[in-house]
Scaffold this motif. Structure first.
Motif, PDB file in Angstrom:
ATOM      1  N   TYR A  76       0.788  -1.223   0.000  1.00 22.85           N
ATOM      2  CA  TYR A  76       0.000   0.000   0.000  1.00 22.85           C
ATOM      3  C   TYR A  76       0.826   1.281   0.000  1.00 22.85           C
ATOM      4  O   TYR A  76       0.400   2.284  -0.551  1.00 22.85           O
ATOM      5  N   TYR A  77       1.988   1.265   0.616  1.00 22.68           N
ATOM      6  CA  TYR A  77       2.799   2.476   0.647  1.00 22.68           C
ATOM      7  C   TYR A  77       3.765   2.559  -0.532  1.00 22.68           C
ATOM      8  O   TYR A  77       4.078   3.641  -1.003  1.00 22.68           O
ATOM      9  N   SER A  78       4.248   1.415  -1.000  1.00 26.59           N
ATOM     10  CA  SER A  78       5.207   1.420  -2.109  1.00 26.59           C
ATOM     11  C   SER A  78       4.576   0.988  -3.427  1.00 26.59           C
ATOM     12  O   SER A  78       5.250   0.959  -4.446  1.00 26.59           O
ATOM     13  N   ASP A  79       3.290   0.600  -3.384  1.00 21.40           N
ATOM     14  CA  ASP A  79       2.556   0.226  -4.588  1.00 21.40           C
ATOM     15  C   ASP A  79       3.272  -0.884  -5.361  1.00 21.40           C
ATOM     16  O   ASP A  79       3.390  -0.849  -6.575  1.00 21.40           O
ATOM     17  N   MET A  80       3.765  -1.877  -4.624  1.00 23.12           N
ATOM     18  CA  MET A  80       4.494  -2.981  -5.242  1.00 23.12           C
ATOM     19  C   MET A  80       3.542  -4.142  -5.511  1.00 23.12           C
ATOM     20  O   MET A  80       2.568  -4.345  -4.791  1.00 23.12           O
ATOM     21  N   SER A  81       3.846  -4.904  -6.546  1.00 21.63           N
ATOM     22  CA  SER A  81       3.048  -6.088  -6.852  1.00 21.63           C
ATOM     23  C   SER A  81       3.416  -7.199  -5.862  1.00 21.63           C
ATOM     24  O   SER A  81       4.475  -7.162  -5.225  1.00 21.63           O
ATOM     25  N   PHE A  82       2.546  -8.191  -5.776  1.00 24.38           N
ATOM     26  CA  PHE A  82       2.829  -9.311  -4.869  1.00 24.38           C
ATOM     27  C   PHE A  82       4.063 -10.093  -5.338  1.00 24.38           C
ATOM     28  O   PHE A  82       4.807 -10.619  -4.529  1.00 24.38           O
ATOM     29  N   LYS A  83       4.276 -10.144  -6.644  1.00 19.12           N
ATOM     30  CA  LYS A  83       5.468 -10.820  -7.183  1.00 19.12           C
ATOM     31  C   LYS A  83       6.733 -10.083  -6.739  1.00 19.12           C
ATOM     32  O   LYS A  83       7.705 -10.711  -6.309  1.00 19.12           O
ATOM     33  N   GLU A  84       6.715  -8.748  -6.827  1.00 20.95           N
ATOM     34  CA  GLU A  84       7.874  -7.956  -6.395  1.00 20.95           C
ATOM     35  C   GLU A  84       8.129  -8.134  -4.899  1.00 20.95           C
ATOM     36  O   GLU A  84       9.272  -8.295  -4.467  1.00 20.95           O
ATOM     37  N   ILE A  85       7.051  -8.149  -4.113  1.00 16.14           N
ATOM     38  CA  ILE A  85       7.188  -8.339  -2.665  1.00 16.14           C
ATOM     39  C   ILE A  85       7.773  -9.717  -2.378  1.00 16.14           C
ATOM     40  O   ILE A  85       8.664  -9.864  -1.536  1.00 16.14           O
ATOM     41  N   ALA A  86       7.291 -10.717  -3.089  1.00 21.67           N
ATOM     42  CA  ALA A  86       7.796 -12.085  -2.899  1.00 21.67           C
ATOM     43  C   ALA A  86       9.286 -12.158  -3.224  1.00 21.67           C
ATOM     44  O   ALA A  86      10.062 -12.776  -2.486  1.00 21.67           O
ATOM     45  N   ASP A  87       9.693 -11.507  -4.297  1.00 22.60           N
ATOM     46  CA  ASP A  87      11.106 -11.523  -4.691  1.00 22.60           C
ATOM     47  C   ASP A  87      11.978 -10.867  -3.622  1.00 22.60           C
ATOM     48  O   ASP A  87      13.059 -11.361  -3.298  1.00 22.60           O
TER      49      ASP A  87
END
Length: 195
Positions: A151-162
């Motif tokens: 929510y704060y960095s607007d990252m995708s779940f794939k990016e977060i997982a990586d």
């Protein structure tokens, strides 16, 4: 194909082969996500600038030395891991640094605007913002981390997982638990969230 449309992997290889402009394209392409990610962790513009620059210093050093860069992973995820490691190092060295967003400028409710603001609405919004920040800080670290990145960095779940080194399914699960836990606390404490 225009150079600005080339995939990250090709631009990285061109930079390693001596094309300095390729790195400039990569920086321009990803700077807002990288900067946003760093800021979401440190909540200080000057410190964010320092870590952003130090991140790319390490990127340049690593790519120029032609070691430690794994082309199997995405360039952005690799850079975000470098940034995250620098943030963790900074946090370890400076226990006083807060790892949360604490400014009104980037409030959770900053996107909620009213053309006719009044004092009562502003007071309610500020109190809800304070309450929500307190609740988020009480979440388990892994849930809070996913929620902040999403929510704060607007990252995708794939990016977060990586970045976090877990599967996308684990990331989705952590987000689901975070939202469930937030709802439970909000209901239990009868916190009013204006819509």
């Amino acid at each position: 194909m225009a150079k600005t449309q080339l995939p990250d992997a090709i631009l990285v290889n061109r930079y390693i082969d001596g094309d300095e402009n390729s790195l400039a394209i990569l920086v321009e392409r990803h700077q807002s996500k990288i900067y946003g990610y760093i800021y979401s962790k440190v909540s200080d513009r000057d410190l964010t600038e320092d870590i952003f620059q130090e991140t790319f210093f390490k990127v340049i050093h690593t790519l120029k030395s032609k070691k430690y860069y794994n082309e199997e992973g995405k360039f952005l995820s690799w850079v975000l891991r470098i940034a995250n490691n620098l943030i963790v190092d900074k946090f370890r060295n400076d226990k006083k640094m807060l790892m949360k967003r604490d400014t009104d400028e980037f409030s959770v409710f900053s996107s909620l605007t009213d053309n006719a603001p009044n004092i009562e609405k502003e007071l309610i919004k500020n109190q809800v913002d304070i309450d929500l920040k307190k609740i988020i800080q009480k979440l388990p670290h892994d849930q809070k981390e996913v929620l902040m990145m999403r929510y704060y960095s607007d990252m995708s779940f794939k990016e977060i997982a990586d970045i976090t080194g877990v599967s996308v399914n684990t990331t989705l699960g952590r987000m689901r638990y975070a939202i469930t836990n937030l709802r439970k606390v909000i209901e239990k404490n009868q916190i009013y969230l204006p819509s």
